[in-house]
Design a protein around this motif. Structure first.
Motif, PDB file in Angstrom:
ATOM      1  N   ALA A 137       8.741   7.198  -4.324  1.00  0.00           N
ATOM      2  CA  ALA A 137       8.935   5.850  -4.853  1.00  0.00           C
ATOM      3  C   ALA A 137       8.014   5.564  -6.037  1.00  0.00           C
ATOM      4  N   ALA A 138       6.749   5.945  -5.950  1.00  0.00           N
ATOM      5  CA  ALA A 138       5.806   5.690  -7.047  1.00  0.00           C
ATOM      6  C   ALA A 138       6.222   6.449  -8.305  1.00  0.00           C
ATOM      7  N   ASP A 139       6.674   7.676  -8.149  1.00  0.00           N
ATOM      8  CA  ASP A 139       7.131   8.450  -9.298  1.00  0.00           C
ATOM      9  C   ASP A 139       8.379   7.827  -9.920  1.00  0.00           C
ATOM     10  N   ALA A 140       9.262   7.286  -9.080  1.00  0.00           N
ATOM     11  CA  ALA A 140      10.460   6.613  -9.583  1.00  0.00           C
ATOM     12  C   ALA A 140      10.080   5.377 -10.391  1.00  0.00           C
ATOM     13  N   ALA A 141       9.102   4.621  -9.916  1.00  0.00           N
ATOM     14  CA  ALA A 141       8.660   3.420 -10.628  1.00  0.00           C
ATOM     15  C   ALA A 141       8.137   3.786 -12.021  1.00  0.00           C
TER      16      ALA A 141
END
Length: 137
Positions: free
Chosen positions: A42-46
């Motif tokens: 999720a953090a990488d997607a953000a």
């Protein structure tokens, strides 16, 4: 999704959405960010979504929490579970008056600054936390 905050000027970046033809003349704002790709955290997607949408690289990311929403848009029912992050953003990433950007699929997207204390138009997704969770114990 990411709360891109210019804390010195008490504002954050949001997308402006036009009238929803099925719901009437309600205008709303939405945080920037999009879907998580298969195999992506999720953090990488953000970080990736902000880079794709604004051509800006997030360097400090703080997890705020999770928001779940059941909604209707353009006459269609939707359900989303959103991981919400906060990151600082410089004032010059988007002009004060806002600007048009292009999503990675070519769709136009109008990005503007919203006062952190604003309550209208509504900000989606509902239940977006503005502070990080605290651990007690």
């Amino acid at each position: 999704m990411v709360r891109l905050v210019d804390a010195a000027r008490h504002r954050e970046l949001v997308c402006r959405y036009p009238v929803d033809p099925a719901a009437g003349p309600a205008l709303f704002h939405r945080l920037l960010g999009g879907s998580i790709e298969l195999g992506e955290r999720a953090a990488d997607a953000a970080i990736r979504e902000v880079a794709e949408e604004l051509r800006f690289t997030v360097t400090e990311l703080e997890f705020l929490g999770v928001a779940e929403n059941i909604f209707t848009f353009e006459g269609e029912n939707g359900h989303e579970i959103v991981f919400v992050y906060r990151a600082p953003v410089p004032s010059d990433v988007v002009p004060d008056e806002g600007a048009w950007f292009e999503e990675d699929d070519g769709a136009p997207m109008y990005v503007l600054w919203r006062d952190l204390a604003a309550t209208t138009p509504p900000l989606y997704p509902d239940g977006v936390p503005d502070t990080a969770p605290t651990l007690e114990g």
